[in-house]
Design a protein around this motif. Sequence first.
Motif, PDB file in Angstrom:
ATOM      1  N   ARG A   1       0.833  -1.191   0.000  1.00 43.48           N
ATOM      2  CA  ARG A   1       0.000   0.000   0.000  1.00 43.48           C
ATOM      3  C   ARG A   1       0.875   1.252   0.000  1.00 43.48           C
ATOM      4  O   ARG A   1       0.624   2.201  -0.722  1.00 43.48           O
ATOM      5  CB  ARG A   1      -0.909  -0.003   1.236  1.00 43.48           C
ATOM      6  CG  ARG A   1      -1.904   1.146   1.273  1.00 43.48           C
ATOM      7  CD  ARG A   1      -3.025   0.882   2.240  1.00 43.48           C
ATOM      8  NE  ARG A   1      -3.867  -0.229   1.807  1.00 43.48           N
ATOM      9  CZ  ARG A   1      -4.218  -1.259   2.568  1.00 43.48           C
ATOM     10  NH1 ARG A   1      -3.763  -1.321   3.809  1.00 43.48           N
ATOM     11  NH2 ARG A   1      -4.979  -2.213   2.113  1.00 43.48           N
ATOM     12  N   ASP A   2       1.958   1.188   0.788  1.00 42.26           N
ATOM     13  CA  ASP A   2       2.881   2.315   0.924  1.00 42.26           C
ATOM     14  C   ASP A   2       3.503   2.724  -0.402  1.00 42.26           C
ATOM     15  O   ASP A   2       3.662   3.909  -0.684  1.00 42.26           O
ATOM     16  CB  ASP A   2       4.000   1.911   1.893  1.00 42.26           C
ATOM     17  CG  ASP A   2       4.160   2.925   2.994  1.00 42.26           C
ATOM     18  OD1 ASP A   2       3.156   3.598   3.300  1.00 42.26           O
ATOM     19  OD2 ASP A   2       5.269   3.042   3.529  1.00 42.26           O
ATOM     20  N   VAL A   3       3.893   1.723  -1.220  1.00 45.36           N
ATOM     21  CA  VAL A   3       4.531   2.039  -2.500  1.00 45.36           C
ATOM     22  C   VAL A   3       3.491   2.148  -3.615  1.00 45.36           C
ATOM     23  O   VAL A   3       3.832   2.160  -4.789  1.00 45.36           O
ATOM     24  CB  VAL A   3       5.605   0.991  -2.881  1.00 45.36           C
ATOM     25  CG1 VAL A   3       6.732   0.987  -1.877  1.00 45.36           C
ATOM     26  CG2 VAL A   3       5.006  -0.399  -3.022  1.00 45.36           C
TER      27      VAL A   3
ATOM     28  N   LYS B   1      12.472  -1.626  -5.964  1.00 42.49           N
ATOM     29  CA  LYS B   1      12.880  -2.436  -4.806  1.00 42.49           C
ATOM     30  C   LYS B   1      13.309  -1.560  -3.629  1.00 42.49           C
ATOM     31  O   LYS B   1      13.055  -1.882  -2.482  1.00 42.49           O
ATOM     32  CB  LYS B   1      14.027  -3.366  -5.200  1.00 42.49           C
ATOM     33  CG  LYS B   1      13.715  -4.259  -6.395  1.00 42.49           C
ATOM     34  CD  LYS B   1      12.767  -5.375  -6.017  1.00 42.49           C
ATOM     35  CE  LYS B   1      12.559  -6.306  -7.195  1.00 42.49           C
ATOM     36  NZ  LYS B   1      11.523  -7.300  -6.974  1.00 42.49           N
ATOM     37  N   LYS B   2      13.986  -0.441  -3.935  1.00 43.81           N
ATOM     38  CA  LYS B   2      14.487   0.427  -2.862  1.00 43.81           C
ATOM     39  C   LYS B   2      13.334   1.007  -2.057  1.00 43.81           C
ATOM     40  O   LYS B   2      13.344   1.002  -0.825  1.00 43.81           O
ATOM     41  CB  LYS B   2      15.339   1.563  -3.466  1.00 43.81           C
ATOM     42  CG  LYS B   2      16.812   1.227  -3.562  1.00 43.81           C
ATOM     43  CD  LYS B   2      17.480   1.250  -2.188  1.00 43.81           C
ATOM     44  CE  LYS B   2      18.736   0.389  -2.202  1.00 43.81           C
ATOM     45  NZ  LYS B   2      19.070  -0.272  -0.968  1.00 43.81           N
TER      46      LYS B   2
ATOM     47  N   LYS C   1      12.278   0.364   1.916  1.00 42.78           N
ATOM     48  CA  LYS C   1      12.013   1.457   2.871  1.00 42.78           C
ATOM     49  C   LYS C   1      10.643   1.262   3.522  1.00 42.78           C
ATOM     50  O   LYS C   1      10.490   1.423   4.732  1.00 42.78           O
ATOM     51  CB  LYS C   1      12.033   2.805   2.125  1.00 42.78           C
ATOM     52  CG  LYS C   1      13.425   3.292   1.788  1.00 42.78           C
ATOM     53  CD  LYS C   1      13.727   4.602   2.524  1.00 42.78           C
ATOM     54  CE  LYS C   1      15.204   4.746   2.818  1.00 42.78           C
ATOM     55  NZ  LYS C   1      16.050   4.466   1.633  1.00 42.78           N
ATOM     56  N   ALA C   2       9.669   0.907   2.667  1.00 43.09           N
ATOM     57  CA  ALA C   2       8.306   0.744   3.174  1.00 43.09           C
ATOM     58  C   ALA C   2       8.232  -0.407   4.178  1.00 43.09           C
ATOM     59  O   ALA C   2       7.552  -0.314   5.204  1.00 43.09           O
ATOM     60  CB  ALA C   2       7.353   0.494   2.015  1.00 43.09           C
TER      61      ALA C   2
ATOM     62  N   ALA D   1      18.331  -2.399  12.566  1.00 46.22           N
ATOM     63  CA  ALA D   1      19.017  -2.181  11.292  1.00 46.22           C
ATOM     64  C   ALA D   1      19.202  -3.489  10.516  1.00 46.22           C
ATOM     65  O   ALA D   1      19.320  -3.477   9.286  1.00 46.22           O
ATOM     66  CB  ALA D   1      20.380  -1.547  11.546  1.00 46.22           C
ATOM     67  N   ASN D   2      19.219  -4.615  11.219  1.00 45.35           N
ATOM     68  CA  ASN D   2      19.398  -5.900  10.531  1.00 45.35           C
ATOM     69  C   ASN D   2      18.081  -6.541  10.105  1.00 45.35           C
ATOM     70  O   ASN D   2      18.045  -7.713   9.739  1.00 45.35           O
ATOM     71  CB  ASN D   2      20.209  -6.858  11.401  1.00 45.35           C
ATOM     72  CG  ASN D   2      19.516  -7.198  12.707  1.00 45.35           C
ATOM     73  OD1 ASN D   2      18.466  -6.626  13.018  1.00 45.35           O
ATOM     74  ND2 ASN D   2      20.078  -8.121  13.459  1.00 45.35           N
TER      75      ASN D   2
END
Lengths: 315, 387, 304
Positions: free
Chosen positions: B311-313, B320-321, B325-326, B343-344
């Motif tokens: 939904r975010d994208v 892909k980037k 992030k989403a 972060a992992n």
Amino acid sequence: MAFYRPARWQQTAALVVLAALLALPSLLDVLDQSYYIGFATRVLIFALAASSLNLVLGFGGMVSLGHAAFFGVGAYVAAICQQAGLGEGLLVLPLAMAVAGLFALAVGAVSLRTRGVYFIMITLAFAQMTYYLFVSASLWGGEDGLPVYERLRLGGISLAGDAALFFVVLGALTVTMLLFSRLAQARFGRTIQAIRENETRMEALGYPVLRYRLACFAIGGAVAGLAGALLANLSGLASPNLLQWTQSGTLLVMVIIGGVGYLWGGVVGAVVLLLLEEILLAWFAHWHIVLGLLLLAVVLFAPKGVAALFGRRDD
Amino acid sequence: MLPRLTALAAALMLAGSVHAADKVKVGFVSTLSGPGAGLGVDIRDGFNLAVKQLNGKLGGLPAEVLIADDQQNPDVAKQATDKLLKKDKVDFMSGIVFSNIMLAVGPAVFQNQTFYISANAGPSQYAGEQCNPFFFNVAWQNDNLHEAVGKYVQDKGFKNVVIVTPNYPGGKDAVSGFKRYYKGKTEEIYTKLGQLDYAAELAQIRAAKPDALFFFLPGGMGINFVKQFVAAGLSRDTQLFAPGFSADEDVIKAVGAPMMGMFNSSHWAHDMDNAENKRFVAEFEKEYGRLPSLYASQGYDAALMMDAAVRDVKGNLADKKALQKALEAKRFKSVRGDFKFNANHYPVQNYYLRVIGKDGQGRVTNKTMGTIFTNHADAYAAQCKMK
Amino acid sequence: MTQLFLEQALNGLQFGLMLFLLAAGLTLVFGIMDCINLAHGSLYMVGAYFVAAAAQAADSFWLGLGAGVAGTALLGLLLELSLFRQLYRRDHLAQVLATFALILIANESVRLIWGPAPLLLNPPESLAGPVEIAGFFYPAYRLVIIACGLVVAGLLYLLVAKSRIGMWVRAGAANREMTEALGINVRALFTAVFVFGAGLCALAGGLLGPLLAVQVGMGESVLILAFVVIIIGGIGSIRGALVGALIVGTVDTLGRALLPTLLRATLPADAAATLGPALASILIYLLMAGILFFKPQGLFPARA
């Protein structure tokens, strides 16, 4: 029973199939079905493994239920080398064959002292030991297996692409089948088949029966090791599952379906079994029932396997 | 031919970056047969329930979930995954239960630049040095639940602990996780993976006279162990501890009353008090006629995570980037309450103590007792250099 | 220490006796009919499923056990009449293939009928707890298994060693042609032995069901063990099967219990933790390879 003798038309057919296979990757690429390149590679690798068992079983007459051990050892040798940074196929593949072959030599030296069903069981026992050894060896990943992150290079050329690996496997299978064909008709092949038919007589004639058998067993093991090393590169993993006794059973099934003692028996069996799996699994999750019934039908009604329908092994 | 194909691919990619996809394909490879089947089935049912509640859509796009059984065999899993990646060209993958299988298929998935949302397997490799932008774990890192038990056992002052676990990498992770927080005396017993009879080990435990026993035996192994442990009369003197996966609804259903009084750790429980969880538990019970396990909650969360990111994208799955992030932003409401990604790409979250007893309706089930860790991260995150 | 040893000995005995129930049928089929039956483990699995299903339906473990054993014996009869009869005359390879096919069919059929998840089978309520013997607690149900195993082993010994049928069976194992020549209906004898073996499989599966798990694939691991037992004991010999089963049961149990401790005393902890379970799981195969190396016909060869 008589010696194996290839028919001329088989050689022609083999050449035609070989030509078709050479064109396969480009064709699949155009059709946007590149998944099937990997699948075809898998089939050829199992064809190689089944053919190696066919040498032991069909020509040597030794019913081994532990062939997966050599297959698995080959896979592990490749994975261990490649994880240590040794990625040159011209080194790794012969090494895998050598280790698997030597291991087969050791197993054979003990097992071939026994006969018949005891031989079946002792080869099985050795395979089980190898299986448990790898399951417990945490150094080599234990139950997780050992991943192969980067595929082999061959003379510096990377096999990272599926098509490249396919051609290498195809080449390995072609060379092996040529050698096996030669071997079956050479003195060695004649002797080993004669031992299969009448061991006592050959012994009386002064042939070192055990040594011939052992050589045949070790060659089979070495080729199985080659197949294992290639499979580890295809699937990116050497796992203990490759050594399980059901894997030995599957290889045996391939050989028997294809035709024991027919040069192409292993190849035909591997192709038939894996294609059946791919097709049947898509529409019937419980396809093993169908496979089981088919196998029973083969045993009861076509005891010589599929290759027997085409080949000649005049009785 | 090759240049032409490359040009075609480039054109397709360009087209993809402008237009939204018309559907979302999810490849779901999980253990659906054999002794570990209960785990995979629960993850699948949780995932399917979420998709159903979203009217068969993920992020507003029609969802197609392709399910395959890995038979708990890495080779089978690898073949099924290759097919899903190359033939069906799925957008997301999920479902794998066991870490060894995850490690076997991971490289192929990442190479294909497909996002993997793990609903269970959380190997230390992917949390540390081999962390990958395409790998997310919505459940936990393997060590976490063991660490929580270790902390509790240490805090309660137990001095002499026997640890039972299969002789495989996951088992050794359990031991190191437990011992990261428990500093007392231990005796470790390693069993064969898939072992069903524990008579020899139980005799050893009896001889060692521990005051607490910690075991990590996933699936059928744990069921047999607890049954035999109680039948041998050992539960009278020794307190049982386990991570949540050895003490959830699947095991309780098979063992029953003998499990009462056993302590375990989890990041989720069916009695957690938030609106999302209440709805999830009620709907799951209605749909499948049983209480959900933590596996089911993880499968459910995995689907919600995909839904929020798509939904975010705005359905543009080719970027892909942006999708990464989403996913990292974690905009869905988890049934376990709030948590965030480290972060992992592994969760930083709370871990709770649960005890098995009878609930209001007389059912034997888990009851949450308190919090062991707050906002707990895994031990490997520092080694991860995420691209 | 003596308590620990006693408990482990009981565990070994229990495991060995159950292996004997499986190996007894296998060794006779093998010895008399010269037929490799890889599907023997599948009869154990199907037997356990029959017992579990019947016990659930009847809500009684013992009724379920009886019904399951009878049902499996019936299945054995059907299999013998329809398939195995045709296999006796074939070579080992055909037998391996056909019975491997049976394994595939059995596993998938069970999965189709009962689903992929293990089936639940509980021991009778009264036997679920421990009892106190010689100062320590031991599971009551395991004692019952030991008792059942001892009774069956005793009966089997009487049947084979003392009865007329047993004499025929032994004769058949030692020399099939001669037995036939003496006018004994070997065909009916084969059928009876096969059916009996199937029943014993189901008995073992049913008794072990509550302890282990009734699941697909349970037959394969046990099949290999049963083969190890009869190879060690000598194919076709009931006495060999009993001795072999007890050896394998004891060695496996003691190996698992004592090896890690022994290794810990002699090796660094890390190496011991890895090596211990590995050695324990290959111990019986080493034993078998060793015995075959010195006695290629097993400990008690049936054919002199």
